[in-house]
Design a protein around this motif. Structure first.
Motif, PDB file in Angstrom:
ATOM      1  N   VAL A  92      -8.019   1.792 -13.393  1.00 33.27           N
ATOM      2  CA  VAL A  92      -8.045   2.982 -12.538  1.00 33.27           C
ATOM      3  C   VAL A  92      -7.497   2.653 -11.153  1.00 33.27           C
ATOM      4  N   THR A  93      -6.801   3.614 -10.551  1.00 37.38           N
ATOM      5  CA  THR A  93      -6.225   3.455  -9.216  1.00 37.38           C
ATOM      6  C   THR A  93      -7.264   2.968  -8.208  1.00 37.38           C
ATOM      7  N   LYS A  94      -6.864   2.020  -7.369  1.00 36.31           N
ATOM      8  CA  LYS A  94      -7.736   1.551  -6.293  1.00 36.31           C
ATOM      9  C   LYS A  94      -7.504   2.396  -5.042  1.00 36.31           C
ATOM     10  N   PHE A  95      -8.586   2.947  -4.492  1.00 35.14           N
ATOM     11  CA  PHE A  95      -8.528   3.706  -3.248  1.00 35.14           C
ATOM     12  C   PHE A  95      -9.140   2.863  -2.130  1.00 35.14           C
ATOM     13  N   TYR A  96      -8.401   2.728  -1.030  1.00 33.46           N
ATOM     14  CA  TYR A  96      -8.845   1.884   0.077  1.00 33.46           C
ATOM     15  C   TYR A  96      -9.369   2.687   1.268  1.00 33.46           C
ATOM     16  N   ILE A 129      -3.190   6.425 -13.092  1.00 34.53           N
ATOM     17  CA  ILE A 129      -2.981   7.087 -11.798  1.00 34.53           C
ATOM     18  C   ILE A 129      -3.292   8.581 -11.907  1.00 34.53           C
ATOM     19  N   ASP A 130      -3.235   9.259 -10.769  1.00 35.75           N
ATOM     20  CA  ASP A 130      -3.451  10.711 -10.680  1.00 35.75           C
ATOM     21  C   ASP A 130      -4.805  11.105 -11.269  1.00 35.75           C
ATOM     22  N   ILE A 131      -5.875  10.556 -10.688  1.00 35.22           N
ATOM     23  CA  ILE A 131      -7.214  10.791 -11.240  1.00 35.22           C
ATOM     24  C   ILE A 131      -8.024  11.785 -10.393  1.00 35.22           C
ATOM     25  N   TYR A 155      -4.469  12.869 -15.879  1.00 31.86           N
ATOM     26  CA  TYR A 155      -4.096  11.526 -15.407  1.00 31.86           C
ATOM     27  C   TYR A 155      -3.040  10.936 -16.347  1.00 31.86           C
ATOM     28  N   SER A 156      -2.465   9.822 -15.954  1.00 35.77           N
ATOM     29  CA  SER A 156      -1.418   9.208 -16.768  1.00 35.77           C
ATOM     30  C   SER A 156      -1.435   7.698 -16.588  1.00 35.77           C
ATOM     31  N   TYR A 185       0.824  -1.207   0.000  1.00 36.60           N
ATOM     32  CA  TYR A 185       0.000   0.000   0.000  1.00 36.60           C
ATOM     33  C   TYR A 185       0.857   1.256   0.000  1.00 36.60           C
ATOM     34  N   MET A 186       0.290   2.298  -0.592  1.00 34.21           N
ATOM     35  CA  MET A 186       0.945   3.591  -0.645  1.00 34.21           C
ATOM     36  C   MET A 186       0.007   4.641  -0.048  1.00 34.21           C
ATOM     37  N   ILE A 187       0.547   5.480   0.803  1.00 30.47           N
ATOM     38  CA  ILE A 187      -0.226   6.568   1.401  1.00 30.47           C
ATOM     39  C   ILE A 187       0.227   7.870   0.759  1.00 30.47           C
ATOM     40  N   LYS A 188      -0.727   8.635   0.253  1.00 27.85           N
ATOM     41  CA  LYS A 188      -0.414   9.885  -0.433  1.00 27.85           C
ATOM     42  C   LYS A 188      -1.153  11.033   0.246  1.00 27.85           C
ATOM     43  N   THR A 189      -0.423  12.094   0.586  1.00 24.72           N
ATOM     44  CA  THR A 189      -1.098  13.281   1.129  1.00 24.72           C
ATOM     45  C   THR A 189      -1.778  14.015  -0.024  1.00 24.72           C
TER      46      THR A 189
END
Length: 756
Positions: free
Chosen positions: A510-514, A706-708, A610-611, A478-482
């Motif tokens: 598409v990026t999964k958000f948990y 990512i970056d959506i 996005y990219s 997992y990655m945590i992004k501010t």
């Protein structure tokens, strides 16, 4: 050539002569050996195909067309264990149409690609099983039919070696099922028809009726209800026909215990060993077996190229290069007089794995923030909650649906005491994200251990262009992004559509958000830190050798690092891209469909900027030598990926063909593919896609969108207006979502192609 190098070559030639002598004694066949070159073209002359026969020191035998020290054209290869291949070769690899036979009597006749059964082909097993259809990397994949030795028959879609998709299975006794399959069992909507006239239409799960369905008798009676092997969940109504004698005492569980008892799916015959696992090593051929190569210390180091083109850069105890699967007697290559008899040490020196990021330990400026995050997540995930279904109420998506919790250092009724500062914790739409984690098949206990276990988080070296900080869990899952307040608003606004998109398309890129949370520090600062928890696309046992962030725009789309500082952790951009990605037909079709679906979704939500994040793991050691820092550079660099175990092709095949790993191969995750190297015309050209060179490499591919969380707000509109005066409006990232989506797709479909 120096005396030292001359001695090494002599040692090699002497060893080869010994291995050839052994081979000559071992077999009575009359063959032309590597040193009997009376009928071969001059080494210095042009390379032309000619007929040759070769006996290897291990007893293998090849006869057929030969060019440039490799089988090339049509040829036959025999193994001592009785396996045989007859067909087309390309540069030492089985490529094109051919036939592989096993000593058991089993055969495969069809298309091959780089040693694999790949394309259209027919496998006939020793027991009588016969499969006709499409293959991808030794596995049935695509449309195909299979006749089982017990009389059963299946026609339909296959995926990773198992029935998956729409298909029809007929048992020997006449029973048959028509409908959807998943992982080799009936799953989804389908119809079972028995030879006695009974019939079930409805939902299936893991090979059994599950959910809404109707069971019918030949006399017209039927039962409608919800089906389950669990009697507490089974319920429905029986409707007798006019002519029925009555089945009032009938129990729906009889379908599971009696009717389906004879409807077992035949496992079929397993392939004993795959053609790609029959490694072929070509010993002692002029010019290409060992090549001069400059070592990292500037000294000469020989390089061995195996029959499939792999350059094996294993390092032995004495620092020389060799091959773990090398020719007998070529171990520690030294001067002839210094070669010792006996076993040669073949210990690999593998450098310790170098992991990205800095561990957040006590004394780090964000140490307390990390403790706050872990305390809050543990509280959110561990908090008792009612059982949720996937059908959520609209109120669950309300942006006002948030939960504040105070965390005083001394603890409270709902929170434990802790050593961090006093803070408040906020959960955004907790029911939605809890359900998303369920949809993503995330176990709550594993999720909590990854994020809140004893291991510290790792902070990536520097914030991105947006100013966000990134933190990785110790297991890399997992990655945590501010995130900014505006990005939180965008995510909450699009959350209903995001949720429905994931429910509809399990292969979405598409990026999964948990989870979406906020930490508010109490006191004078009153600082708020908002962050989102995402999946790490590159969490894999395969090391990522190159990574690209692709948008389809050209302005500013190159890395600002000097070439000397570019390494496997560097994220390169559009103008740095020097590959075309080639996917197998079935994957390519699914990829195109899914990119269209995902772009339509993002366009409807007014998202832009996005990219596509792409990661490459090169399967062959030689491929890593093509890793030039940028696509404009020419020549090869010595690429040493620290901490990457150099797996042989057999080891890699075993990884890919392990059934427990098949489920991990999905669109964009652990995907076997090929890349073709490209070259741009000049250093100053803004050409997005380079010219193909024809140089292909086997890779494991990872990619996702990512970056959506950037919508086309007033700031982006102003950025577009301002930059349009200075640059070509089509080259900048900040454009209208509709134009962005169209440009993104056009570019992606130019760099991702079908592997023909």
């Amino acid at each position: 050539m120096s005396k030292e190098n001359n001695g090494i070559v002599k040692a090699w030639e002497a060893t080869v002569r010994k291995s050839q002598a052994i081979a000559k004694k071992r077999t009575p066949m009359s063959v032309a050996h590597a040193d009997d070159d009376d009928d071969e073209p001059d080494a210095a002359g042009p390379c032309h195909a000619y007929h040759a026969e070769r006996v290897l020191s291990n007893g293998d035998f090849y006869t057929g067309q030969w060019i440039d020290n490799f089988p090339h054209g049509h040829g036959k290869y025999l193994w001592p264990d009785g396996c045989m291949y007859v067909g087309e070769w390309y540069r030492g690899k089985t490529m094109g149409k051919g036939k592989f036979s096993w000593p058991s009597g089993a055969t495969y006749e069809g298309e091959f690609k780089t040693g694999y059964m790949d394309g259209r082909g027919t496998y006939t097993g020793s027991s009588g099983d016969t499969y006709r259809g499409y293959w991808v990397m030794n596995l049935k994949h695509g449309h195909g039919t299979k006749s089982f030795s017990n009389g059963d028959y299946y026609e339909g879609e296959w995926r990773r070696g198992l029935q998956d998709g729409q298909g029809r299975y007929q048992w020997k006794n006449g029973n048959h099922y028509i409908g959807q399959w998943r992982n080799g069992v009936m799953n989804g909507n389908g119809t079972m028809i028995w030879n006695n006239g009974k019939r079930y239409d409805g939902c299936w799960e893991d090979g059994w009726p599950k959910g809404n369905g109707t069971f019918r008798w030949p006399d017209g009676s039927f039962y409608v209800g919800v089906w389950s092997k669990d009697t507490t969940d089974q319920n429905g109504s029986y409707y007798p026909s006019i002519n029925s004698n009555g089945n009032l005492d009938w129990d729906p569980q009889e379908v599971f215990a009696v009717d389906l008892n004879d409807c077992q799916i035949s496992p079929g015959e397993k392939v004993s060993i795959f053609p790609s696992q029959k490694m072929v090593n070509w010993p002692g051929l002029e010019g290409e077996l060992f090549q001069k190569r400059k070592g990292y210390d500037g000294s000469f180091r020989p390089r061995r190229e195996s029959m499939d083109g792999m350059l094996n850069d294993y390092f032995w105890g004495n620092g020389e290069a060799g091959s773990v699967n090398g020719v007998e007697g070529l171990g520690n290559l030294q001067h002839e007089e210094s070669v010792k008899k006996g076993n040669v040490s073949q210990q690999l020196r593998l450098k310790p794995v170098k992991r990205p990021g800095v561990t957040i330990s006590k004394g780090h400026k964000n140490y307390e923030l990390m403790l706050n995050l872990q305390l809050g997540i543990r509280h959110s995930v561990g908090r008792p909650a009612p059982k949720t279904t996937l059908d959520l109420r609209a109120s669950a998506f309300d942006p006002k649906e948030k939960v504040w919790t105070k965390f005083p250092p001394e603890g409270s009724k709902h929170t434990p005491p802790h050593q961090s500062c006093d803070f408040k914790w906020k959960d955004y739409c907790p029911v939605v994200f809890r359900t998303l984690r369920k949809l993503f098949k995330v176990d709550p206990a594993d999720y909590m251990i990854s994020l809140c276990g004893n291991d510290a988080l790792r902070e990536l070296s520097s914030p991105g262009k947006s100013g966000s900080f990134f933190y990785l869990t110790n297991d890399d899952r997992y990655m945590i992004k501010t995130v900014k307040k505006a990005e939180v608003k965008v995510l909450l606004r699009m959350l209903p559509a995001y949720y429905n998109h994931f429910r509809a398309f399990e292969n979405t890129l598409v990026t999964k958000f948990y989870g979406l949370h906020c930490v508010k520090l109490t006191g004078a600062a009153q600082k708020k830190v908002r962050f989102v928890i995402m999946g790490n696309l590159f969490c894999s046992e395969y090391a990522i050798h190159r990574r690209f962030d692709l948008k389809g725009s050209s302005h500013g789309r190159t890395t600002d690092k000097p070439d000397a500082e570019i390494d496997p952790t560097t994220t390169l951009k559009d103008l740095d891209l020097n590959y075309i990605f080639r996917l197998q037909k079935v994957w390519f079709q699914e990829f195109c469909r899914q990119v269209d679906r995902d772009c339509d979704f993002l366009e409807q939500e007014r998202i832009m900027d996005y990219s596509l994040l792409v990661g490459l793991h090169f399967r062959e050691t030689s491929s890593r030598e093509c890793l030039t820092p940028r696509s404009r550079t020419s020549g090869n660099e010595d690429f040493d990926n620290e901490g990457t175990p150099q797996l042989s092709r057999i080891d890699m095949d075993q990884l890919l063909l392990d059934p427990t790993r098949w489920a991990s191969i999905k669109l964009g995750i652990n995907m076997p593919a090929r890349v073709e190297q490209t070259v741009r015309r000049s250093d100053y050209d803004t050409q997005l896609v380079g010219e193909p060179t024809g140089q292909l490499y086997d890779v494991i591919l990872f990619f996702g969108i990512i970056d959506i969380l950037q919508d086309y707000d007033i700031s982006k509109k102003l950025e577009h207006a301002y930059k349009s005066f200075q640059y070509d409006p089509t080259s900048i990232s900040a454009v209208d979502p509709k134009q962005y989506s169209r440009r993104f797709r056009d570019f992606i479909f130019r760099v991702f192609l079908e592997d023909t």
